[in-house]
Motif scaffolding. Structure first.
Motif, PDB file in Angstrom:
ATOM      1  N   LYS A  16     -48.609 -76.189  -9.765  1.00 42.21           N
ATOM      2  CA  LYS A  16     -48.039 -77.016 -10.830  1.00 42.21           C
ATOM      3  C   LYS A  16     -48.302 -78.481 -10.490  1.00 42.21           C
ATOM      4  CE  LYS A  16     -43.743 -78.261 -13.220  1.00 42.21           C
ATOM      5  NZ  LYS A  16     -44.400 -78.353 -14.529  1.00 42.21           N
ATOM      6  N   ARG A  18     -48.063 -82.409 -10.439  1.00 43.70           N
ATOM      7  CA  ARG A  18     -46.993 -83.388 -10.618  1.00 43.70           C
ATOM      8  C   ARG A  18     -47.581 -84.795 -10.649  1.00 43.70           C
ATOM      9  NH1 ARG A  18     -42.315 -80.850 -10.396  1.00 43.70           N
ATOM     10  NH2 ARG A  18     -42.128 -78.885  -9.261  1.00 43.70           N
ATOM     11  N   VAL A  19     -47.029 -85.596 -11.555  1.00 42.84           N
ATOM     12  CA  VAL A  19     -47.490 -86.968 -11.712  1.00 42.84           C
ATOM     13  C   VAL A  19     -46.739 -87.870 -10.740  1.00 42.84           C
ATOM     14  CG1 VAL A  19     -47.648 -88.917 -13.323  1.00 42.84           C
ATOM     15  CG2 VAL A  19     -48.087 -86.584 -14.126  1.00 42.84           C
ATOM     16  N   VAL A  26     -52.067 -88.191 -10.345  1.00 40.64           N
ATOM     17  CA  VAL A  26     -51.333 -86.992  -9.938  1.00 40.64           C
ATOM     18  C   VAL A  26     -51.149 -86.989  -8.428  1.00 40.64           C
ATOM     19  CG1 VAL A  26     -52.121 -85.642 -11.909  1.00 40.64           C
ATOM     20  CG2 VAL A  26     -53.433 -85.599  -9.793  1.00 40.64           C
ATOM     21  N   GLU A 226     -46.691 -86.928 -17.711  1.00 40.17           N
ATOM     22  CA  GLU A 226     -46.554 -85.489 -17.893  1.00 40.17           C
ATOM     23  C   GLU A 226     -46.355 -85.174 -19.370  1.00 40.17           C
ATOM     24  OE1 GLU A 226     -43.696 -83.602 -15.444  1.00 40.17           O
ATOM     25  OE2 GLU A 226     -44.398 -84.505 -13.581  1.00 40.17           O
TER      26      GLU A 226
END
Length: 253
Positions: A16, A18-19, A26, A226
């Motif tokens: 997954k 993530r920013v 990212v 996101e």
């Protein structure tokens, strides 16, 4: 016939993303990286061509950070014969742009003289979907994009393409640039003996300067955000209430 297969190191598709808090990109810290799934399909197709006697040698190429050698070792373990690593940056957050990648690949083609380039249709990290098309323009070779079927017969290749309206079958002259889609094949897993053998296979290390290519970025990422969170569903008591909400709130009827 030599087959050239460009492969890219990307965040594993199971992770997954993530920013970063500052929106600059990212977060790649302690994140599992792997070969771009579309490139993995391209490697598999090259191996199948070799097994069928159509191809004689498979050369995997990766352009990016030094850690991309792990991705190339995976390609070698799957069945590629040798690899070329072009170290174009030291920063894992610096993504080499498609035009620079295409120019480097053009130089590699001039040096190696392959009869076919098999590439993933796009990378899952930036979704550019441009390198294959740019490479075809630089080389002047035929191209077949979004391939879900590929058949090579002598100096022609028959490509079934996945397009918006369904499937399109074209015939192109070799040499050619083919970008592959998900349904072309299912990549094999590298066996332990092949993983061990891959460590001894040839891997040449180059730089963009060796090919006379400037990889200075032309694009600037302004911000990364996101996707918006999906709103929770609403239960309705009857059809009349559903129609009312679709009309008054959603505005779809």
């Amino acid at each position: 016939m030599k087959v050239l297969v460009p492969v890219k190191r990307v965040i594993d598709y199971n992770v997954k993303v993530r920013v970063k808090a500052d929106g600059s990109g990212v977060d790649l810290a302690n994140v599992k990286m792997s070969m771009n799934p579309f490139d993995e399909i391209a490697v598999e197709q090259a191996i199948r061509l070799k097994e069928a006697g159509t191809a004689e040698e498979i050369i995997a190429v990766s352009i990016g950070v030094k850690q991309s050698q792990e991705t190339l070792r995976t390609a070698l373990a799957m069945g590629a014969d040798r690899a070329i690593l072009v170290v174009a940056t030291d920063d894992v957050h610096n993504d080499i742009e498609p035009l620079a990648v295409a120019k480097i690949l053009k130089a590699v083609i001039d040096e190696e003289q392959p009869g076919l380039v098999l590439a993933g249709k796009q990378a899952i990290d930036n979704d550019m979907n441009a390198t294959g098309q740019m490479l075809a323009a630089l080389t002047g070779w035929s191209q077949g994009t979004f391939a879900s079927e590929l058949d090579i017969d002598g100096d022609t290749a028959t490509v079934t393409r996945e397009v918006d309206g369904g499937l399109q079958t074209i015939k192109v002259k070799m040499p050619a640039i083919i970008t592959v889609d998900l349904r072309l094949n299912e990549p094999r897993y590298a066996s332990l003996p092949n993983i061990m053998k891959a460590k001894k296979k040839q891997m040449d290390e180059k730089t963009p300067a060796d090919y006379g290519v400037d990889v200075t970025p032309r694009l600037t990422v302004v911000s990364t955000v996101e996707p918006a969170a999906r709103a929770a569903g609403v239960k309705v008591a009857d059809v009349a209430e559903l129609v009312a909400k679709l009309k008054d709130e959603a505005g779809v009827i």
